[in-house]
Design a protein around this motif. Structure first.
Motif, PDB file in Angstrom:
ATOM      1  N   VAL A  68      -0.523  -2.012 -11.984  1.00  0.00           N
ATOM      2  CA  VAL A  68       0.549  -2.989 -11.762  1.00  0.00           C
ATOM      3  C   VAL A  68       1.008  -3.583 -13.086  1.00  0.00           C
ATOM      4  O   VAL A  68       0.212  -4.119 -13.856  1.00  0.00           O
ATOM      5  CB  VAL A  68       0.072  -4.120 -10.824  1.00  0.00           C
ATOM      6  N   ILE A 117       8.016  -6.585 -11.300  1.00  0.00           N
ATOM      7  CA  ILE A 117       6.717  -6.090 -10.844  1.00  0.00           C
ATOM      8  C   ILE A 117       6.878  -4.623 -10.500  1.00  0.00           C
ATOM      9  O   ILE A 117       7.781  -4.258  -9.741  1.00  0.00           O
ATOM     10  CB  ILE A 117       6.207  -6.862  -9.614  1.00  0.00           C
ATOM     11  N   GLU A 118       6.013  -3.802 -11.031  1.00  0.00           N
ATOM     12  CA  GLU A 118       6.055  -2.370 -10.757  1.00  0.00           C
ATOM     13  C   GLU A 118       4.633  -1.857 -10.592  1.00  0.00           C
ATOM     14  O   GLU A 118       3.764  -2.147 -11.419  1.00  0.00           O
ATOM     15  CB  GLU A 118       6.754  -1.627 -11.898  1.00  0.00           C
ATOM     16  N   ALA A 119       4.379  -1.136  -9.512  1.00  0.00           N
ATOM     17  CA  ALA A 119       3.071  -0.516  -9.271  1.00  0.00           C
ATOM     18  C   ALA A 119       3.253   0.991  -9.297  1.00  0.00           C
ATOM     19  O   ALA A 119       4.086   1.536  -8.560  1.00  0.00           O
ATOM     20  CB  ALA A 119       2.501  -0.957  -7.927  1.00  0.00           C
ATOM     21  N   THR A 135      -1.459   3.355  -4.436  1.00  0.00           N
ATOM     22  CA  THR A 135      -0.486   2.283  -4.658  1.00  0.00           C
ATOM     23  C   THR A 135       0.106   1.762  -3.355  1.00  0.00           C
ATOM     24  O   THR A 135       0.674   0.664  -3.327  1.00  0.00           O
ATOM     25  CB  THR A 135       0.649   2.759  -5.575  1.00  0.00           C
ATOM     26  N   TRP A 152      -0.712  -1.875  -2.422  1.00  0.00           N
ATOM     27  CA  TRP A 152      -0.371  -3.014  -3.269  1.00  0.00           C
ATOM     28  C   TRP A 152       0.708  -3.913  -2.663  1.00  0.00           C
ATOM     29  O   TRP A 152       0.689  -5.134  -2.856  1.00  0.00           O
ATOM     30  CB  TRP A 152       0.114  -2.531  -4.647  1.00  0.00           C
ATOM     31  N   LEU A 170       0.488  -8.141  -2.859  1.00  0.00           N
ATOM     32  CA  LEU A 170       1.238  -8.631  -4.021  1.00  0.00           C
ATOM     33  C   LEU A 170       2.281  -9.657  -3.593  1.00  0.00           C
ATOM     34  O   LEU A 170       2.432 -10.714  -4.223  1.00  0.00           O
ATOM     35  CB  LEU A 170       1.931  -7.469  -4.749  1.00  0.00           C
TER      36      LEU A 170
END
Length: 424
Positions: A103, A121-123, A130, A133, A137
């Motif tokens: 993340v 925000i990037e997963a 993933t 998440w 989150l």
């Protein structure tokens, strides 16, 4: 542990998520075990700013997700409660650990002093990992925001409010479940809500309404009620990106049924518009008979019931035997109205998944309880799989998610209006 750290919005359990994240994770394990994915956050209301302190709290909380794991007691409960989970999947989930390095959280200053701004925000990682998440989150960010930015609220009257909402739904003979994890004000809020919904359900009499469960697996376990959920937009989005958009709804349903041949067959209709879904749905009447029902999640819900009745009758299927679930921005008034319409249409199996109205319905203290304290308007969506962009085309054609060129391509393919849109 200091007080500042101890009240970080870290989930209490790895099961503190929506059931359909687990059901989809098992489907990904079956069909796409090596596929890589990226999820991205969107703040739909750009007037809402996060503080630097909020994002630091959020980042600190995410770093502690590594402590979450499926306990033996939770494993046994899942095994008994959700028989559609295979031993292989439960073994995978038991070994699963969150990896915060997947993340990326970036604060983007937007105020003159640099203390307020937006967040990216990037997963990224294996889809199989993933996929878990998204929900925690969002719940964690919401709680962090209401701990440190918007603090003009309190828990006063939350018990009474949840109990009264439940009573009103029961009196209108509404069958409903709680769907409020991802945008909850806090873990404590959702705990209060479930406690009061369960308490109210034990006091009903002379009504056909009922609480059938919660989408949150942890709270279902805690309160001894059913976990509710099947499939979400991202399944259709990911399958379409991997397999192509021709007949993608049928392909997605068929692949899902390979994993769940005998249970949790409720289809979400609006990933690429409900009209496009129905064009695929009617091509296989036997599949329509096998699937238990349909879920509405965007557009005008009052047009959905009549359309579903018409579709089933055109396939010589009795619509009274099929389930309709409404889950888009519901409150008591809307649910009661939809229940009345269903009764007038002769639709007998109707239920409601109610989220933010239960778990983030607050008033500001400073207004004396007259002004609403707004929930965050945010999403985390599947952005790509194995480098292929993922999109969603809402029943509101001005609201689309994902790569603009792909959205326009799919609109042309499905003969949808290609008017100017607001991609998110």
């Amino acid at each position: 542990m200091s007080a500042a750290i101890s009240n970080l919005a870290v989930p209490k359990s790895i099961l503190d998520t929506d059931l359909y994240k687990l059901t989809m994770q098992q489907a990904v394990l079956h069909h796409f075990p090596t596929t890589r994915a990226t999820y991205r956050f969107t703040n739909r209301d750009q007037t809402t700013l996060f503080s630097r302190q909020c994002i630091e709290r959020f980042r600190s909380a995410v770093s502690q997700f590594t402590d979450l794991f499926l306990t033996e007691e939770e494993h046994e409960w899942l095994k008994g409660t959700c028989p559609y989970f295979t031993p292989a999947y439960l073994a995978f989930l038991s070994a699963y650990r969150y990896q915060p390095e997947q993340v990326r959280i970036t604060f983007i200053p937007a105020s003159p002093d640099g203390m307020l701004g937006q967040v990216e925000i990037e997963a990224t990682g294996p889809w199989l990992e993933t996929i878990l998440w998204e929900v925690p989150l969002m719940a964690c960010l919401s709680e962090s925001y209401f701990q440190s930015v918007m603090t003009d609220w309190s828990y006063e009257n939350q018990e009474e409010s949840a109990f009264a909402k439940a009573q009103n739904l029961f009196e209108a003979d509404c069958v409903f479940s709680e769907f409020g994890t991802r945008r909850r004000r806090s873990y404590h809020t959702q705990d209060i809500v479930l406690q009061e919904l369960v308490r109210a359900s034990k006091n009903i009499s002379d009504h056909k309404g009922s609480l059938i469960g919660t989408s949150n697996v942890h709270f279902a376990h805690k309160y001894g009620i059913s976990p509710i959920g099947t499939i979400a937009h991202e399944w259709f989005m990911g399958v379409a990106a991997m397999k192509g958009y021709e007949n993608t709804n049928s392909i997605s349903l068929n692949m899902w049924e390979e994993v769940y041949p005998d249970s949790i067959l409720v289809a979400l209709t609006d990933t690429f518009t409900t009209g496009s879904f129905f064009k695929d749905f009617v091509t296989d009447p036997e599949r329509a008979r096998r699937w238990a029902g349909l879920r509405q999640d965007s557009g005008d819900p009052f047009t959905f019931g009549p359309r579903v009745k018409e579709i089933y009758e055109s396939l010589d299927i009795d619509p009274r035997d099929k389930l309709i679930i409404y889950s888009d921005s519901l409150n008591v008034e809307k649910a009661v109205g939809l229940k009345k319409q269903a009764r007038d249409l002769g639709l007998e199996k109707v239920s409601f998944g109610i989220g933010t109205f239960f778990t983030n319905d607050f008033k500001t203290i400073s207004s004396g309880g007259t002004k609403k304290s707004k929930a965050l308007n945010m999403v985390i969506k599947l952005s790509s799989v194995d480098g292929h962009p993922c999109i969603k085309i809402s029943d509101d054609l001005t609201k689309n998610t994902g790569d603009r060129a792909t959205v326009e391509y799919v609109k042309r393919l499905y003969h949808l209006p290609t008017t100017k849109c607001n991609d998110i």
